[in-house]
Each structure stands twice: as structure tokens, then as C-alpha cells.
Design a protein around this motif. Structure first.
Motif, PDB file in Angstrom:
ATOM      1  N   VAL A   1       0.477   0.951  -1.528  1.00 29.21           N
ATOM      2  CA  VAL A   1       1.633   1.276  -2.365  1.00 29.21           C
ATOM      3  C   VAL A   1       2.014   2.754  -2.185  1.00 29.21           C
ATOM      4  N   PHE A   2       0.993   3.595  -2.105  1.00 27.32           N
ATOM      5  CA  PHE A   2       1.196   5.021  -1.869  1.00 27.32           C
ATOM      6  C   PHE A   2       2.005   5.217  -0.587  1.00 27.32           C
TER       7      PHE A   2
ATOM      8  N   ASP B   1      10.512   7.535  -0.245  1.00 29.12           N
ATOM      9  CA  ASP B   1      10.999   8.803  -0.796  1.00 29.12           C
ATOM     10  C   ASP B   1      11.572   9.702   0.289  1.00 29.12           C
TER      11      ASP B   1
ATOM     12  N   ARG C   1      14.823   8.507   1.678  1.00 31.37           N
ATOM     13  CA  ARG C   1      15.922   8.842   0.777  1.00 31.37           C
ATOM     14  C   ARG C   1      16.328  10.302   0.937  1.00 31.37           C
ATOM     15  N   ASP C   2      15.320  11.181   0.982  1.00 27.67           N
ATOM     16  CA  ASP C   2      15.622  12.603   1.144  1.00 27.67           C
ATOM     17  C   ASP C   2      16.370  12.859   2.439  1.00 27.67           C
TER      18      ASP C   2
ATOM     19  N   ASN D   1       5.670   4.116  -0.960  1.00 27.62           N
ATOM     20  CA  ASN D   1       6.432   5.022  -1.816  1.00 27.62           C
ATOM     21  C   ASN D   1       6.740   6.336  -1.118  1.00 27.62           C
ATOM     22  N   LEU D   2       5.739   6.908  -0.450  1.00 28.29           N
ATOM     23  CA  LEU D   2       5.952   8.178   0.253  1.00 28.29           C
ATOM     24  C   LEU D   2       7.032   8.009   1.311  1.00 28.29           C
TER      25      LEU D   2
ATOM     26  N   PRO E   1       6.417  15.793   6.195  1.00 28.62           N
ATOM     27  CA  PRO E   1       5.008  15.503   6.510  1.00 28.62           C
ATOM     28  C   PRO E   1       4.433  14.401   5.622  1.00 28.62           C
ATOM     29  N   LEU E   2       4.795  14.415   4.325  1.00 29.50           N
ATOM     30  CA  LEU E   2       4.281  13.378   3.423  1.00 29.50           C
ATOM     31  C   LEU E   2       4.795  11.998   3.829  1.00 29.50           C
TER      32      LEU E   2
ATOM     33  N   VAL F   1      -5.192  -1.341  -2.163  1.00 27.46           N
ATOM     34  CA  VAL F   1      -3.927  -1.498  -2.900  1.00 27.46           C
ATOM     35  C   VAL F   1      -3.259  -0.130  -3.072  1.00 27.46           C
ATOM     36  N   SER F   2      -4.050   0.841  -3.541  1.00 31.48           N
ATOM     37  CA  SER F   2      -3.476   2.154  -3.831  1.00 31.48           C
ATOM     38  C   SER F   2      -2.870   2.770  -2.576  1.00 31.48           C
TER      39      SER F   2
END
Lengths: 300, 323
Positions: free
Chosen positions: A279-280, A287, A290-291, A283-284, A34-35, A275-276
Motif C-alpha cells: 500500500v505504501f 502521489d 500527481r505532483d 500511495n507513494l 525519489p520517494l 501489506v504495508s
């Protein structure tokens, strides 16, 4: 008589070859991560606003209009205006263009160069590898932003130079990771087989080794895009990155965001939120990819 | 152990020499130099003769190799030369600012540790619950939020709350005072920059704590501890946490070395006169001697911290020494 088992094997292969429809894959990803899906949505929104900025943005991002300086939220200026009377929302929408341009270009050039260098270093080994590692050590001893600032001080500011400044520190970071996975691949017999076939080094590296280090490489690219966006914002904030009047998020925070912070907080708040979030999102998404790709992490 | 330390020490040399070569020659690629900039800044017409005099004074007219040797040999005996911009000794300029940056760096590391270890532990223990999701989102946000923007937001928040409570907006002390002289004055100046930088650095450590702890919690001896009926709290604190701290300590140590980079922007936001600000100023004024000296200081801090981390690691885990 063609044995049924052979037919069965063939059928099984065909089934494997049939790609599951993309939609069902996407659905599964959304359910398990979900993230990550939230991150992907942010990234998509950003790409969309960068591509169609000309149609979405309500105002011109560059034209100053001195009769509307530092206006608060209103129906014409949804997020208010800055100290030159420019619409903040429009500048944020166009800013996505700058951020993505810098982010993707720096991440892709940096990681592809790193990929080739890392695989080559692992493939040739010996003295070349040793020397190469020492050179990479030197580059890695510089914190990202220090090296980027040093490069900016050489080439000067402006969007191309910012891209160069961000790309250079990425190369050794990528080469390091790729080299370590390529070292393991070099030991697998099919590389020996390729060599016995008399293939050239370039062919072995590009056709046999590079495709097998793709998974860590792709994950690294998403991480790099996020980092590059952040780095570009920091450089522009310091006045050493993208220059006015180009709409860029870090730059919007530079010119007086602090001075006007109290009387016109919207000038300081929204570009930072952009910006936040960007980038957030990257990254989410990275991640979760990758998982999903790494079976060892699936159970965690 | 001594052999290992010696080996690591020798490995530091090529990195240091390489960094010196890299930064020195990179900076010589810049078109224009400090002399032209000084003339332009003084509003003078850039007279070639004047520029030549200025260059001769700063020793910029000598061959590059001579200049490099002067820089490098000076560096070995802690003589960093003079700033090309202000003309003062660089060691003096750095000395003025070193204490402030070091203090912010230490406070930021403390903040990061205080955030990371409890949050990472909770996240691992409550794996895949909403608490875990929240902590993970919080730590990824730490990586995503630019520390300079967080700094601006903190200042904004402080301005608004102090305005509402005391009627006058908060003003940070401008001059740095040593914590030994005026502890509260010092804290009121440096606590917020430390929080802004520390939150960012806590992110990596939080994730490291979580994954290291998750790995340890799967070990057999944890199952044994559970089977003999130990309380969960005791298992986590005494058995699991202790064994998962090694990678976390490493990450915190390495991050400390990178703090310098984070300080570059934070000091700008909070208007602190530290090494980061000096670095940005030296880049803008093309003050080569200052830029290269500061880069070498950062690189030295980085290499030395890495060295210490390696030694501590090898001391804690003998397998590394013999690898």
C-alpha cells in the motif's frame, strides 16, 4: 516559394510530435521524485512476484506439512512456517497475486463505472444530476469498510464477492471527483461545437469529455489499488474476505497470528509487512505522479 | 446563519431515508436467514415447520414493505427493535457498548491531532529537506499500515517488553471500566487501541496541515510580517498556523465520522467489546435487525458530524454561508 517560417513551424510541430525516449522520462522522474521512484520499485517487485510466483516461491503455498509446524527462520524456510507447516515466504509471494488481482480488478471496475456515471451526470445536468448526487450522498454516508461488510454479508465470502464488496464503495467516490472536473469541461465551447455537429450524447461523453478528465482519474486509480489491497486484507482478517486455503496476506494474520504472536512472531510480522509495503508503494507512486502531472503542485 | 442551518438540516433528510432504504433492501437480498442459521447452530435438522414458526415470531413472514415501515418508523422514535439473534433489545445491546467505542474514538482523535499538527507544521516549515521527506513518509506509512496489524505489533511489543522487565507478560483488563471509577485501569485497556487507530487517522490531517500551511506561508501578509522583522516562531504560531487551521479542523471532524469504520478492525484485535465488534458479529450471524440498526447509527453519526463541521465552517468563514 514556401516561406521559411512555414517550414520552421512544421519543424517545430514535428519536434513536439517526437516523443522523448521513455528512458529519459523515467530518469527525470527518478531524479525529481525519489520517494515516488521508491514506490514504483515496490510496485514492480510486487507485480514481478505475482507473475512469476510459480518460479520464485521455494515451497507450495497450500500444502500442509505437519512435521514443520511453526518452525523458526531457517535456510529451507526463510521466514519460518505457520501453524499448518506452510512456508510463510511462499504464501507471501503467492499472496501478491491475490492482492493485485483484488486491487486492480476492484479499482478498475469501480473507477471506470464511476467515470462514466460522473461524466454523464455532469453532461446531462438538471434533474438527473441532482437525483444522482443525492444517491451518491447516500452511498458516501457509509464508511468504506461498513459498506463493504454489508455487501459481503449479502453475497457471502470468497474472492469474487470480496471484489464486488470493494468495488461498490469506490464507484461514488470516483463519480464525485470526475463529475466536478467534467462540470468545468462541459462549459468549454468545443462541447457546444460537438453538439452543433449533431453528435450523439454517447459520442460526446466518450470521445470529447472522458479523455479530458483522464489526469485526475488515473491518479485516483493508483490510490484505489492501494485502498483495495488494504480493504481486502481487513476483510480477510475479519474472516469475511478471501477464504482458506487461498494465500492472502490478511488471511495469514487471521488464523492464530495473535495466539502464536509470542512463541512464533514471524507468523504475525511478515504478512503485515507485505501489506504495508504494497500500500505504501502504491500511495507513494500515485502521489508523485500527481505532483508531476499537476503544474500547480510542481513548485511545492 | 439560521437559514443556512435550516437548509443543511433539510438536506439531511433524503440522505437518511436513502440510507435506510438502501441497507434494508440490501440485507433482504441475502439467501438464507437468521432462522436457518439458528437451527444449524443448535445442531438441529432444519425442519421447515420450525423455521416457519421462528420466522413468524420474528415477523419475517410479513410483506417486505410492512417490515420496512416498522423498521423506519421505529428508528424515528429511537426504537430499534430486538436482535434477531439474542432476542434482546437492540438499544440495550448498543447502550452496553456505546461508551467504550465513543471513548476510543475520542482518544484516537486526540492522538491524531497531537501527531498531525506539530508534524505537519515542521514538514511545511522545513519543506523539501530530509525532515520533510521523513514526515511525509511517516504519514503515508500511517495510511499504508493496516491498523489491525499495527495493533498486533503493539500487543507483541508489549508482551515482549513486559516479559523482559517484569517477568510476566502483560495482560490487558478484559472488562471495560469507566474512567471515573478506575482511571488507570481504563487507560491501560484503551490507550493502545486509540494509538493504533489514531496513527492511521493522523496521516490525512498531517498532510492537510502541511499543504494548508504551505499555501498560507506564500501570502503577502506573511512576507510583511517577515519584513518587519518578526521572529519565525511568532510568524508561524500567530499568523500562519491560525489561518491554516480551518481545513485541518474540517478534516479531523470528518475523519471522526469515519472512525467507526476503523474501530471495526481495531476492536477485533484488542478484543474490545464495542460497537465495531458487535457489527462484525451481527454480519456473521446474519442478524438483520442488528446490522441495519448499527448501520443506521453509523450513518447518523456521520451525517450529524458532517452537519456540525459544515456549521462550524460556515460560522468561521462567512463566504460559505452565502455561496
Amino acid at each position: 516559394m514556401v516561406t521559411t517560417s512555414e517550414a520552421r513551424v512544421e519543424a517545430a510541430f514535428e519536434e513536439l510530435a517526437v516523443e522523448r525516449p521513455l528512458l529519459s522520462k523515467v530518469k527525470e522522474f527518478a531524479r525529481k521524485q525519489p520517494l515516488g521512484t521508491f514506490g514504483a520499485v515496490i510496485v514492480l517487485v510486487m507485480v514481478f512476484s505475482a507473475l512469476f510466483a510459480d518460479f520464485i516461491a521455494p515451497h507450495d503455498p497450500i500444502n500442509n506439512s505437519y512435521e514443520h509446524i511453526l518452525e523458526s527462520y531457517s535456510s529451507t524456510y526463510l521466514l519460518g512456517t505457520d501453524q499448518f507447516g506452510r512456508d510463510i515466504l511462499s504464501r507471501i509471494i503467492y499472496g501478491a497475486r491475490t492482492a493485485l488481482l483484488v486491487g486492480f480488478t476492484a479499482a478498475i471496475i469501480g473507477s471506470v463505472t464511476g467515470l462514466v456515471l460522473g461524466v454523464a451526470s455532469a453532461f446531462f445536468g438538471g434533474r438527473f444530476d441532482l437525483l444522482f448526487q443525492r444517491v451518491m450522498d447516500v452511498f458516501m454516508a457509509f464508511p468504506l469498510i461498513i459498506l463493504a461488510l454489508a455487501v459481503v454479508s449479502i453475497f457471502g465470502t470468497g474472492i469474487q464477492n470480496v471484489i464486488i464488496a470493494i468495488t461498490i464503495p469506490f464507484i461514488p467516490r470516483c463519480a464525485r471527483v470526475v463529475r466536478s472536473s467534467a462540470l468545468a469541461i462541459r462549459e468549454i465551447p468545443y462541447i457546444d461545437a460537438a453538439r452543433a455537429n449533431g453528435f450523439s450524447n454517447a459520442r460526446i461523453i466518450l470521445r470529447h469529455m472522458v479523455p479530458n478528465v483522464m489526469a485526475p482519474f488515473l491518479i485516483m486509480i493508483t490510490a484505489f489499488v492501494g485502498q483495495a489491497i488494504l480493504l481486502e486484507a481487513s476483510l480477510s482478517y475479519l474472516g469475511l474476505g478471501v477464504q482458506e486455503p487461498v494465500p492472502a496476506w490478511g488471511l495469514m494474520l487471521q488464523g492464530g497470528a495473535e495466539e502464536y504472536a509470542e512463541s512464533a512472531p514471524w507468523v504475525a510480522i511478515w504478512p503485515g509487512v507485505a501489506v504495508s509495503l504494497a500500500v505504501f508503494g502504491f500511495n507513494l507512486f500515485g502521489d508523485s505522479v500527481r505532483d508531476t502531472l499537476d503544474p500547480k503542485l510542481r513548485s511545492q | 446563519m439560521w437559514q443556512y442551518i435550516l437548509k443543511r438540516l433539510i438536506l439531511m433528510i433524503p440522505t437518511l431515508v436513502g440510507a435506510a432504504i438502501l441497507i434494508f433492501f440490501l440485507l433482504r437480498l441475502i439467501p438464507g436467514d437468521v432462522c436457518e442459521l439458528k437451527m444449524a447452530g443448535a445442531g438441529l435438522y432444519a425442519d421447515q415447520e420450525q423455521i416457519d414458526i421462528c420466522r413468524a415470531e420474528l415477523g419475517l413472514d410479513r410483506s417486505v414493505m410492512v417490515q420496512f415501515w416498522e423498521f423506519f418508523s421505529g428508528f424515528l422514535v429511537f426504537d430499534l427493535g430486538k436482535s434477531m439473534w439474542t432476542g434482546r433489545e437492540i438499544t440495550y445491546e448498543i447502550g452496553l457498548r456505546f461508551q467504550l467505542s465513543l471513548q476510543v474514538a475520542i482518544m484516537a482523535t486526540l492522538t491524531a491531532t497531537l501527531i498531525a499538527i506539530p508534524l505537519g507544521t515542521i514538514s511545511a516549515v522545513k519543506q523539501n529537506t530530509w525532515i520533510d521527506y521523513f514526515v511525509r513518509a511517516f504519514s503515508i506509512a500511517g495510511i499504508a499500515i493496516p491498523s489491525f496489524w499495527l495493533g498486533i505489533m503493539i500487543i507483541l511489543g508489549l508482551l515482549i517488553t513486559t516479559q523482559a522487565w517484569f517477568g510476566t507478560p502483560w495482560m490487558p483488563p478484559i472488562e471495560y471500566v469507566s474512567p471515573l471509577e478506575d482511571f488507570w485501569g481504563n487507560m491501560s485497556q484503551l490507550i493502545w487501541p486509540a494509538v493504533a487507530t489514531g496513527y492511521r487517522y493522523s496521516a490525512v490531517a498531517t498532510r492537510m496541515t502541511r499543504s494548508a500551511l504551505l499555501e498560507v506561508l506564500r501570502e503577502d501578509y506573511i512576507r510583511t510580517a517577515r519584513a518587519k522583522g518578526l521572529m519565525d516562531k511568532l510568524i508561524i504560531n500567530r499568523h500562519a498556523l491560525k489561518n491554516s487551521m480551518l481545513p485541518v479542523v474540517t478534516v479531523i471532524g470528518i475523519e471522526f465520522a469515519f472512525l467507526m469504520g476503523g474501530l471495526v478492525v481495531t476492536e477485533q484485535v484488542f478484543n474490545l467489546n464495542g460497537l465495531g465488534k458487535l457489527f462484525v458479529e451481527s454480519v456473521t450471524s446474519q442478524d438483520f435487525s442488528m446490522t441495519q440498526a448499527l448501520v443506521m447509527v453509523v450513518v447518523c453519526v456521520f451525517i450529524f458530524t458532517n452537519f456540525l463541521v459544515d456549521i462550524v465552517y460556515a460560522w468561521l468563514d462567512p463566504r460559505i454561508r452565502y455561496a
